[in-house]
Design a protein around this motif. Structure first.
Motif, PDB file in Angstrom:
ATOM      1  N   THR A   8       5.006  -6.926   0.201  1.00  0.00           N
ATOM      2  CA  THR A   8       3.659  -6.427  -0.059  1.00  0.00           C
ATOM      3  C   THR A   8       3.524  -4.975   0.395  1.00  0.00           C
ATOM      4  O   THR A   8       4.343  -4.471   1.169  1.00  0.00           O
ATOM      5  N   CYS A   9       2.459  -4.329  -0.062  1.00  0.00           N
ATOM      6  CA  CYS A   9       2.173  -2.956   0.355  1.00  0.00           C
ATOM      7  C   CYS A   9       2.004  -2.887   1.874  1.00  0.00           C
ATOM      8  O   CYS A   9       2.482  -1.953   2.510  1.00  0.00           O
ATOM      9  N   LYS A  10       1.333  -3.866   2.455  1.00  0.00           N
ATOM     10  CA  LYS A  10       1.120  -3.867   3.907  1.00  0.00           C
ATOM     11  C   LYS A  10       2.461  -3.939   4.639  1.00  0.00           C
ATOM     12  O   LYS A  10       2.667  -3.247   5.639  1.00  0.00           O
ATOM     13  N   GLU A  11       3.398  -4.758   4.141  1.00  0.00           N
ATOM     14  CA  GLU A  11       4.718  -4.846   4.761  1.00  0.00           C
ATOM     15  C   GLU A  11       5.459  -3.517   4.653  1.00  0.00           C
ATOM     16  O   GLU A  11       6.147  -3.103   5.581  1.00  0.00           O
ATOM     17  N   VAL A  12       5.303  -2.839   3.516  1.00  0.00           N
ATOM     18  CA  VAL A  12       5.934  -1.528   3.337  1.00  0.00           C
ATOM     19  C   VAL A  12       5.376  -0.550   4.361  1.00  0.00           C
ATOM     20  O   VAL A  12       6.120   0.151   5.047  1.00  0.00           O
ATOM     21  N   MET A  13       4.053  -0.505   4.491  1.00  0.00           N
ATOM     22  CA  MET A  13       3.435   0.422   5.439  1.00  0.00           C
ATOM     23  C   MET A  13       3.901   0.140   6.862  1.00  0.00           C
ATOM     24  O   MET A  13       4.226   1.064   7.612  1.00  0.00           O
ATOM     25  N   LYS A  14       3.930  -1.114   7.239  1.00  0.00           N
ATOM     26  CA  LYS A  14       4.350  -1.489   8.593  1.00  0.00           C
ATOM     27  C   LYS A  14       5.801  -1.068   8.824  1.00  0.00           C
ATOM     28  O   LYS A  14       6.133  -0.499   9.861  1.00  0.00           O
ATOM     29  N   ILE A  30      16.116  -1.556   1.606  1.00  0.00           N
ATOM     30  CA  ILE A  30      16.326  -1.731   0.166  1.00  0.00           C
ATOM     31  C   ILE A  30      15.076  -2.347  -0.466  1.00  0.00           C
ATOM     32  O   ILE A  30      14.633  -1.913  -1.531  1.00  0.00           O
ATOM     33  N   GLU A  31      14.472  -3.341   0.208  1.00  0.00           N
ATOM     34  CA  GLU A  31      13.232  -3.939  -0.295  1.00  0.00           C
ATOM     35  C   GLU A  31      12.118  -2.894  -0.369  1.00  0.00           C
ATOM     36  O   GLU A  31      11.357  -2.843  -1.344  1.00  0.00           O
ATOM     37  N   VAL A  32      12.019  -2.058   0.677  1.00  0.00           N
ATOM     38  CA  VAL A  32      10.986  -1.014   0.702  1.00  0.00           C
ATOM     39  C   VAL A  32      11.210  -0.032  -0.448  1.00  0.00           C
ATOM     40  O   VAL A  32      10.278   0.324  -1.167  1.00  0.00           O
ATOM     41  N   LYS A  33      12.455   0.401  -0.650  1.00  0.00           N
ATOM     42  CA  LYS A  33      12.753   1.338  -1.743  1.00  0.00           C
ATOM     43  C   LYS A  33      12.381   0.727  -3.091  1.00  0.00           C
ATOM     44  O   LYS A  33      11.756   1.397  -3.918  1.00  0.00           O
ATOM     45  N   ASN A  34      12.729  -0.522  -3.298  1.00  0.00           N
ATOM     46  CA  ASN A  34      12.389  -1.177  -4.561  1.00  0.00           C
ATOM     47  C   ASN A  34      10.876  -1.243  -4.748  1.00  0.00           C
ATOM     48  O   ASN A  34      10.367  -1.045  -5.854  1.00  0.00           O
ATOM     49  N   HIS A  35      10.163  -1.530  -3.662  1.00  0.00           N
ATOM     50  CA  HIS A  35       8.700  -1.583  -3.743  1.00  0.00           C
ATOM     51  C   HIS A  35       8.136  -0.198  -4.059  1.00  0.00           C
ATOM     52  O   HIS A  35       7.272  -0.059  -4.927  1.00  0.00           O
ATOM     53  N   LEU A  36       8.646   0.831  -3.378  1.00  0.00           N
ATOM     54  CA  LEU A  36       8.165   2.192  -3.622  1.00  0.00           C
ATOM     55  C   LEU A  36       8.418   2.623  -5.062  1.00  0.00           C
ATOM     56  O   LEU A  36       7.606   3.354  -5.645  1.00  0.00           O
ATOM     57  N   ASP A  37       9.523   2.167  -5.638  1.00  0.00           N
ATOM     58  CA  ASP A  37       9.843   2.509  -7.026  1.00  0.00           C
ATOM     59  C   ASP A  37       8.807   1.952  -8.002  1.00  0.00           C
ATOM     60  O   ASP A  37       8.612   2.508  -9.079  1.00  0.00           O
ATOM     61  N   TYR A  45       1.327   6.928  -0.120  1.00  0.00           N
ATOM     62  CA  TYR A  45       1.238   6.671   1.319  1.00  0.00           C
ATOM     63  C   TYR A  45       2.500   7.169   2.019  1.00  0.00           C
ATOM     64  O   TYR A  45       2.431   7.877   3.025  1.00  0.00           O
ATOM     65  N   PHE A  46       3.663   6.807   1.485  1.00  0.00           N
ATOM     66  CA  PHE A  46       4.924   7.203   2.094  1.00  0.00           C
ATOM     67  C   PHE A  46       5.054   8.719   2.144  1.00  0.00           C
ATOM     68  O   PHE A  46       5.477   9.284   3.161  1.00  0.00           O
ATOM     69  N   LYS A  47       4.682   9.384   1.072  1.00  0.00           N
ATOM     70  CA  LYS A  47       4.752  10.850   1.032  1.00  0.00           C
ATOM     71  C   LYS A  47       3.845  11.454   2.098  1.00  0.00           C
ATOM     72  O   LYS A  47       4.230  12.394   2.791  1.00  0.00           O
ATOM     73  N   SER A  48       2.645  10.898   2.267  1.00  0.00           N
ATOM     74  CA  SER A  48       1.723  11.432   3.281  1.00  0.00           C
ATOM     75  C   SER A  48       2.282  11.192   4.685  1.00  0.00           C
ATOM     76  O   SER A  48       2.125  12.044   5.567  1.00  0.00           O
ATOM     77  N   VAL A  49       2.953  10.061   4.896  1.00  0.00           N
ATOM     78  CA  VAL A  49       3.579   9.790   6.200  1.00  0.00           C
ATOM     79  C   VAL A  49       4.694  10.803   6.453  1.00  0.00           C
ATOM     80  O   VAL A  49       4.808  11.356   7.558  1.00  0.00           O
ATOM     81  N   GLU A  50       5.516  11.065   5.451  1.00  0.00           N
ATOM     82  CA  GLU A  50       6.597  12.045   5.613  1.00  0.00           C
ATOM     83  C   GLU A  50       6.051  13.424   5.976  1.00  0.00           C
ATOM     84  O   GLU A  50       6.577  14.082   6.873  1.00  0.00           O
ATOM     85  N   ILE A  51       4.994  13.849   5.291  1.00  0.00           N
ATOM     86  CA  ILE A  51       4.391  15.160   5.556  1.00  0.00           C
ATOM     87  C   ILE A  51       3.815  15.200   6.972  1.00  0.00           C
ATOM     88  O   ILE A  51       3.998  16.180   7.704  1.00  0.00           O
TER      89      ILE A  51
END
Length: 79
Positions: A8-14, A30-37, A45-51
């Protein structure tokens, strides 16, 4: 052929919050990358975390533990 687990998105964020710098070949990464794809909201969200992390590192910002805990609670990521 193995059925791929969807997260889920929540699992990705965590995972992103807890595991930056983790081995990119690990199962969860790998699961996170597949979800982000497949999820534009999590990609944003991931991009904002990286920045944010890049800025904190560049300016050596220290966040009080209490502020970190409040942020995790607000995001629904506390344990």
């Amino acid at each position: 052929m193995t059925e791929q687990k969807k997260i889920t998105c929540k699992e990705v964020m965590k995972h992103v919050c807890e595991s930056l710098g983790e081995n990119l070949n690990d199962e969860k990464c790998i699961e996170v990358k597949n979800h982000l794809d497949s999820c534009p909201h999590c990609r944003e969200y991931f991009k904002s975390v990286e920045i944010t992390i890049e800025c904190y590192r560049k300016y050596n910002v220290q966040v009080p533990e209490e502020a970190h805990d409040r942020l995790m609670k607000m995001l629904g990521l506390e344990e």
